[in-house]
Design an enzyme around this catalytic site. Structure first.
Site, short mmCIF file in Angstrom:
data_model
loop_
_atom_site.label_atom_id
_atom_site.label_comp_id
_atom_site.label_asym_id
_atom_site.label_seq_id
_atom_site.Cartn_x
_atom_site.Cartn_y
_atom_site.Cartn_z
N LYS A 10 35.73 46.76 38.90
CA LYS A 10 34.54 46.40 39.72
C LYS A 10 33.47 47.53 40.00
O LYS A 10 33.89 48.89 39.98
CB LYS A 10 34.83 45.69 41.09
CG LYS A 10 35.48 46.35 41.90
CD LYS A 10 34.68 47.32 42.97
CE LYS A 10 35.47 48.37 44.03
NZ LYS A 10 34.72 49.42 44.49
N ASP A 136 40.12 46.03 49.22
CA ASP A 136 39.43 45.71 48.02
C ASP A 136 40.34 44.49 47.32
O ASP A 136 39.68 43.91 46.31
CB ASP A 136 39.40 46.71 46.97
CG ASP A 136 37.90 47.61 47.26
OD1 ASP A 136 36.99 47.11 48.44
OD2 ASP A 136 37.73 48.60 46.70
#
Ligand code: C5P
Length: 295
Positions: A10, A136
């Site tokens: 990401k 995350d």
């Protein structure tokens, strides 16, 4: 043959730090975006309850220090006690890049085990397990474009943006995430950018560059780790636009005007820095090409 799944990286298209929380973490508002850079994880169910990992490429631990191992153990303890798994990990996502590689691996293992074991539990049930593994990890259960609140672990999936090319630059620097968070002083007083509100309500379609995001951690990271600022300046000199740090770095990305001139960028960069071309991935693409893990 045991299935092999891709575990995507990401970037943070936007990252605001609102303040320090009672638990020592920081309250974030961030826009996550999946990119096509990925690791590969193979999983084979085994009898006997043992969790094993063999790293076939890259320099990451094979034991409990690896989030993929902890994720497998957490899933099996909760949903399939006595079941074992043998995993392989081909690491391609740079470690310590702010690209979420380890967190992505953990979420991919949770999703893959859920699939291989006939989907006990909904994806929402994986959320508390994921957030215990790391701030995350929950984002990667959904992927695509998503808003992260809280420690970054409270996720609101956003409508898909267009898929665009980007350049990723890795300066030769090992950043310390806790050191960067500890030095954040100028907390943002900004409300959520209007473009993100518009995005959430379907009022903006289109180009990720239109979000006009920023990263509150960037000035702190640049002060602590000068190689990052140097790489940023070199990217601008090579014509990069919409350039910013991903998470706490060390990776920087540029949503460049097309076509992407990677050769010019590489000429501009100091020795030791690497540049690669990537593309953003929407949730629609993950649903189509993610081997059944997403959507
Ligand atoms: O959750 P994770 O282990 O990735 O976080 C690493 C460190 O980053 C934490 O120990 C904390 O110092 C910092 N952090 C923070 N606020 C967040 C996320 C991480 O202060 N929302």
């Amino acid at each position: 043959m045991s299935p092999v799944y891709r575990s995507f990286a990401k970037i943070n298209l936007h990252l605001q730090v609102l303040g320090r929380r009672a638990d020592g973490y920081h309250e974030l508002r961030t826009v996550f975006q999946t990119i096509d850079l990925h690791d590969r994880i193979g999983l084979e169910l085994t009898p006997g309850g043992e969790v094993r990992l063999r790293v076939t490429a890259g320099d990451v631990p094979e034991g409990e220090d690896n989030l993929a191992v902890r994720a497998a153990r957490a899933f099996l303890d909760r949903w399939a006690p006595g079941q074992g798994v043998a995993m392989t990990l081909e690491k391609r996502i740079p470690v310590g890049g702010g690209l979420g590689g380890g967190s992505s691996n953990a979420a991919t293992v949770l999703l893959a085990l859920r699939r291989l074991l006939g989907r006990p539990g909904s994806v929402w049930e994986l959320w508390p397990v994921a957030r215990k593994l790391g701030a995350d990890v929950p984002y990667f259960l959904w992927g695509g474009t998503a808003l992260g609140f809280g420690r970054g672990d409270e996720i609101v999936p956003l409508p898909d943006l267009e898929e665009v090319d980007l350049a990723l630059v890795l300066p030769p620097e090992h950043v310390s995430t806790p050191a960067i968070f500890a030095k954040v002083r100028n907390l943002t007083a900004e409300p959520l950018a209007l473009t993100i509100v518009a995005l959430a309500t379907g009022g903006v379609g289109g180009d990720p560059a239109d979000i006009e995001g920023w990263n509150d951690l960037q000035p702190v990271a640049f002060d602590l780790f000068p190689a990052l600022r140097r790489a940023y300046d070199e990217m601008l000199a090579a014509g990069a636009r919409e350039t910013r740090l991903s998470g706490t770095g060390a990776a920087l990305f540029a949503l460049l005007p097309r076509p992407l001139d990677l050769r010019r960028l590489r000429r501009e960069l100091s020795a030791g820095a690497t540049a690669l071309a990537c593309r953003t991935l929407s949730r629609r693409s993950l649903a189509r090409d993610g081997a059944g893990l997403w959507g």
